[in-house]
Design an enzyme around this catalytic site. Sequence first.
Site, PDB file in Angstrom:
ATOM      1  N   ALA A 130       0.813  -1.215   0.000  1.00 54.61           N
ATOM      2  CA  ALA A 130       0.000   0.000   0.000  1.00 54.61           C
ATOM      3  C   ALA A 130       0.847   1.266   0.000  1.00 54.61           C
ATOM      4  CB  ALA A 130      -0.931  -0.012   1.209  1.00 54.61           C
ATOM      5  N   HIS A 178      -2.572  -4.607  -4.876  1.00 57.13           N
ATOM      6  CA  HIS A 178      -1.826  -4.428  -3.632  1.00 57.13           C
ATOM      7  C   HIS A 178      -2.649  -4.914  -2.449  1.00 57.13           C
ATOM      8  CE1 HIS A 178      -3.982  -1.109  -1.543  1.00 57.13           C
ATOM      9  NE2 HIS A 178      -4.351  -0.750  -2.762  1.00 57.13           N
ATOM     10  N   CYS A 179      -1.943  -5.249  -1.363  1.00 54.81           N
ATOM     11  CA  CYS A 179      -2.566  -5.435  -0.055  1.00 54.81           C
ATOM     12  C   CYS A 179      -1.830  -4.474   0.873  1.00 54.81           C
ATOM     13  CB  CYS A 179      -2.521  -6.895   0.393  1.00 54.81           C
ATOM     14  SG  CYS A 179      -0.916  -7.703   0.252  1.00 54.81           S
ATOM     15  N   VAL A 180      -1.477  -4.872   2.073  1.00 53.57           N
ATOM     16  CA  VAL A 180      -0.710  -3.966   2.932  1.00 53.57           C
ATOM     17  C   VAL A 180       0.761  -3.974   2.540  1.00 53.57           C
ATOM     18  CG1 VAL A 180       0.073  -3.516   5.286  1.00 53.57           C
ATOM     19  CG2 VAL A 180      -2.311  -4.116   4.870  1.00 53.57           C
ATOM     20  N   SER A 231      -2.207 -10.167  -1.989  1.00 53.13           N
ATOM     21  CA  SER A 231      -2.139  -9.724  -3.386  1.00 53.13           C
ATOM     22  C   SER A 231      -1.206 -10.621  -4.190  1.00 53.13           C
ATOM     23  CB  SER A 231      -1.701  -8.261  -3.468  1.00 53.13           C
ATOM     24  OG  SER A 231      -0.499  -8.038  -2.753  1.00 53.13           O
TER      25      SER A 231
END
Length: 237
Positions: A66, A139-141, A147
């Site tokens: 992110a 995306h993820c974190v 992701s």
Amino acid sequence: MQELIIAPLVPGNGGGINNVLQKVVVAYDKENIESENGKNSQAGAENSTPYPGLSRLTPSLILCGAAAVVPAYMDKLGVSCVINVAPELPDTPLSSVMNPLYLRVNAQDRSEVDLAKHFDEVADLIEEVRLNGGVSLIHCVAGVSRSASLCLAYLIKHAGMSLREAYTHVQSIRPQVRPNSGFFQQLRRYEQQLRGSCSVEMVYFASLDKEIPDILEPQYRAMEDFYQRYRSSLRKR
């Protein structure tokens, strides 16, 4: 497979390697990423971007965490679709110039979460964007587990790769990728469903007292070695 069991750093802390690995994994990843970046510095331009934290897996697919999502970067990379796999985060900041498609995937990074129910939807969307000449950013974190797992599902379904080939490809570009064991199990079933066979086996890893994908075993053994060096350095202080 020879068992390798490591005692806790502090006697009686009850954590053992399972907890200690979590504490040193960031340092291990930093060391490993720096090493891998040196090895991959000659990679083709199609597998790199000029922006930190953005990993181009194919000409039409970018994986990141992110913190690397910057609208100005997305404009320059021609991102026309953004997939956010982190429900704990606010909406991704989107470009007002490109006005990309936007999909939120509600999936926590826990091994018991059913991420597989999103495999087809996300893979087909990424492929549709590619066929229309666009670029997807997912995306993820951290761009490590959720992701990354969806990128692997896409490569299995639409790039003709086995799970082993897909993971090797992604890891060569983004060394820190490490889907949790539950997501790997779901990817194994997905590969079996699509290809009729499975290229990754689950093996028992004694130090963690659980099964892990065999393709991750070298990383976990390397982390154990890193832990041993970490513990040795503390004793010398």
